[in-house]
Design a protein around this motif. Structure first.
Motif, short mmCIF file in Angstrom:
data_model
loop_
_atom_site.label_atom_id
_atom_site.label_comp_id
_atom_site.label_asym_id
_atom_site.label_seq_id
_atom_site.Cartn_x
_atom_site.Cartn_y
_atom_site.Cartn_z
N LEU A 110 1.01 -1.15 -0.05
CA LEU A 110 0.08 0.06 0.02
C LEU A 110 0.72 1.30 -0.14
CD1 LEU A 110 -2.46 -0.94 2.80
CD2 LEU A 110 -3.04 -1.01 0.14
N ALA A 111 0.56 2.36 -0.65
CA ALA A 111 1.01 3.70 -0.57
C ALA A 111 0.03 4.58 -0.02
CB ALA A 111 1.40 3.90 -2.29
N TYR A 112 0.49 5.33 0.83
CA TYR A 112 -0.42 6.04 1.79
C TYR A 112 0.68 7.33 2.24
CZ TYR A 112 0.54 4.15 6.11
OH TYR A 112 1.19 3.48 7.54
N THR A 113 -0.30 8.48 2.29
CA THR A 113 0.23 9.39 3.43
C THR A 113 -0.34 9.33 4.70
OG1 THR A 113 -1.74 10.93 2.60
CG2 THR A 113 0.15 11.16 1.20
N ALA A 114 0.69 9.39 5.43
CA ALA A 114 0.74 9.08 6.86
C ALA A 114 0.56 10.52 7.92
CB ALA A 114 1.64 8.15 7.35
N GLN A 115 -0.32 10.31 8.91
CA GLN A 115 -0.32 11.36 10.02
C GLN A 115 0.91 11.27 11.10
OE1 GLN A 115 -4.25 10.95 11.20
NE2 GLN A 115 -4.81 12.58 9.98
N ASN A 116 1.06 12.45 11.71
CA ASN A 116 1.75 12.38 13.00
C ASN A 116 3.20 12.11 12.90
OD1 ASN A 116 -0.76 13.20 14.16
ND2 ASN A 116 -1.13 10.97 14.54
N PHE A 117 3.79 12.44 11.59
CA PHE A 117 5.32 12.31 11.61
C PHE A 117 5.98 13.37 12.22
CE2 PHE A 117 4.42 9.03 8.27
CZ PHE A 117 5.58 8.37 8.33
N ALA A 118 6.96 13.21 12.69
CA ALA A 118 7.90 14.34 13.42
C ALA A 118 8.16 15.27 12.36
CB ALA A 118 9.13 13.79 14.20
N ASN A 119 8.49 14.73 11.11
CA ASN A 119 9.03 15.79 10.02
C ASN A 119 7.91 16.23 9.23
OD1 ASN A 119 11.70 15.51 11.02
ND2 ASN A 119 11.97 13.34 10.09
#
Ligand SMILES: [Ca+2]
Length: 473
Positions: A110-119
């Motif tokens: 799966l390819a997805y944009t993720a939440q709550n990354f430090a950067n």
């Protein structure tokens, strides 16, 4: 494998067909008749639609769900709900591919944009384990930049068991696309374990091709030819053949190397093409039609489409024709485009993806509603060749049919045994409930007092969902 399936389909086509007793809308493709069915409704922004090695139809939704759909009945289960970042107009859960040896290695990419990354925003390429019930055990294989627009994300397993992933330029004007130190604005190629293939153009890099703006269509044709589609800026959507190590030109080139540019420097386009050996697209669309996912159709059930690339088209802001299926007729060697046709423009729906049933030759289309960015009603439609409709070699259990549809006063239900007694609701597109009860075969429903509109029926049984569209006139 493919030939065996085709042989199966031919046997099926020559068998006596149990034609459905309930009139469906039909479409003519030359001499072939396609019966239209609403397979799934009421899911938000189906993005990837792919036929699985388990003979199920797999679907991602931009909001973060993976659906596993029984292609016969449209009954689906949600097998993963991801916490995605879909706060822009285009990110979320996007591309999906299944491991080619799914039975022994039940893995889903799966390819997805993720939440709550430090950067900040990132896009993940992850692999999940299918335990027969749900997807879990996420393993992140790679991370690239993400943004509110232009996230690419189409995934495709190649015949050599490597995995392609398109990545977008994140709306940075193409700076990343020509930057060899960025994995954005590229087509990346992975081994299925996430490592870099030794025969990549640079064996220390995932980059397979560069100079892309936002490619969201990939498929393989004859002799391993790889096709891609590409969203242009205002003009010059592209249909390309991908060749390892090539530079597709964005942002210095738009469409053909002809000195015609909106964004790029027209005076410098041709010299950039020459210096960088930029391939010419097989076809361009101006103004942009918003060309999306591709599949190579080689099934005998629709002979008019055999040897063609089917392309789902969203319909651009100023495109004279809206969403549609575009059929790109290819030469036998797959290298030359011989002509193109448009189908299903009448729906006025953004068409996001297309998949094929290898048994019946039916196609499935993911419809994202009439307007950007895909507000409903969202539908997955099936177009089943009449000759393979109802054949016994393929499951023909529809689960539930409502007829007539569209309806004026009374409708009747035909319900398969497994769904008798299950709870259902009929809602309008604002979520107001107009009818509810338990499904019974042969039951009638009076809709004579209902406003003329589109209604969605939803039934549920132990985590499985079945949906139908009912149009009242
Ligand atoms: Ca140009």
């Amino acid at each position: 494998m493919k030939n065996q399936l085709h042989a199966l389909a031919l046997i099926a086509m020559s068998a006596t067909c149990a034609l459905t007793a309930f009139a469906q809308p039909t479409w003519n493709v030359g001499e072939t008749i396609l019966n239209e069915y609403d397979l799934v409704s009421g899911v938000n922004i189906p993005w990837e639609l792919t036929w699985g090695p388990d003979d199920m139809l797999w679907c991602t939704t931009r909001e973060g769900d993976v659906l596993r759909i029984d292609p016969a009945s449209g009954v689906y289960e949600t097998v993963l709900s991801l916490n995605v970042n879909d706060s822009g107009v285009e990110p979320g859960l996007l591309g999906m591919a299944l491991h080619p040896n799914f039975e022994s290695e039940p893995l889903v990419y799966l390819a997805y944009t993720a939440q709550n990354f430090a950067n900040g925003n990132h896009e993940r390429l992850s692999v999940f384990y299918w335990d027969g019930t749900s997807l879990g055990n996420e393993q992140i294989l790679h991370i690239v930049g993400a943004a509110g627009i232009h996230n690419g994300s189409r995934l495709l397993v190649l015949p050599d068991n490597t995995l392609l992933m398109s990545t977008g330029d994140m709306g940075d004007g193409g700076v990343s696309s020509q930057n060899d130190n960025s994995d954005n604005g590229k087509i990346l190629r992975f081994n299925l374990d996430g490592s870099v293939p030794a025969d990549n153009p640079d064996p220390s890099s995932y980059v397979y091709t560069k100079g892309h703006r936002n490619s969201q269509g990939l498929c393989v044709g004859p002799n391993g030819v790889i096709y891609s589609s590409e969203h242009g800026q205002y003009n010059s959507d592209e249909f390309n053949i991908l060749e390892a190590g090539r530079n597709y030109g964005w942002p210095n080139v738009e469409g053909a190397c002809d000195g015609i540019c909106d964004w790029c420097n027209a005076g410098a386009e041709e010299s950039f093409c020459e210096t960088n050996n930029v391939p010419e697209p097989l076809k361009t669309w101006s103004p942009c039609a918003a060309v999306n996912d591709l599949i190579y159709y080689d099934h005998p059930a629709i002979p008019e489409w055999q040897g063609s690339v089917l392309m789902a088209v969203l319909g651009g802001f100023s495109s004279p024709v809206g969403g549609r299926l575009e059929v790109l007729h290819m030469s036998e060697d797959g290298l030359t485009l011989e002509g193109s046709e448009m189908f299903f423009t009448e729906f006025n729906q953004r068409m996001r993806d297309v998949a094929v049933n290898p048994y019946t030759g039916a196609i499935y289309l993911a419809l994202n509603g009439p307007s950007y960015t895909g507000n409903g009603p969202n539908l997955i439609k099936e177009f089943r060749p009449a000759a393979t409709d109802g054949v016994t070699e393929w499951k023909d259990e529809r689960g539930l049919d409502i007829y007539p549809n569209p309806a004026v006063d009374q409708v009747q239900f035909r319900v398969s045994e497994a769904w008798v007694g299950q709870a259902y609701q009929v809602m309008d597109l604002q979520g107001r409930v107009w009818a509810q009860g338990q499904l019974q075969s042969g039951q009638t429903m009076d809709v004579s007092s209902w406003p003329a509109a589109t209604y969605l029926l939803h039934a549920q049984s132990n985590g499985a969902h079945m949906t139908r569209v009912l149009n009242v006139q």
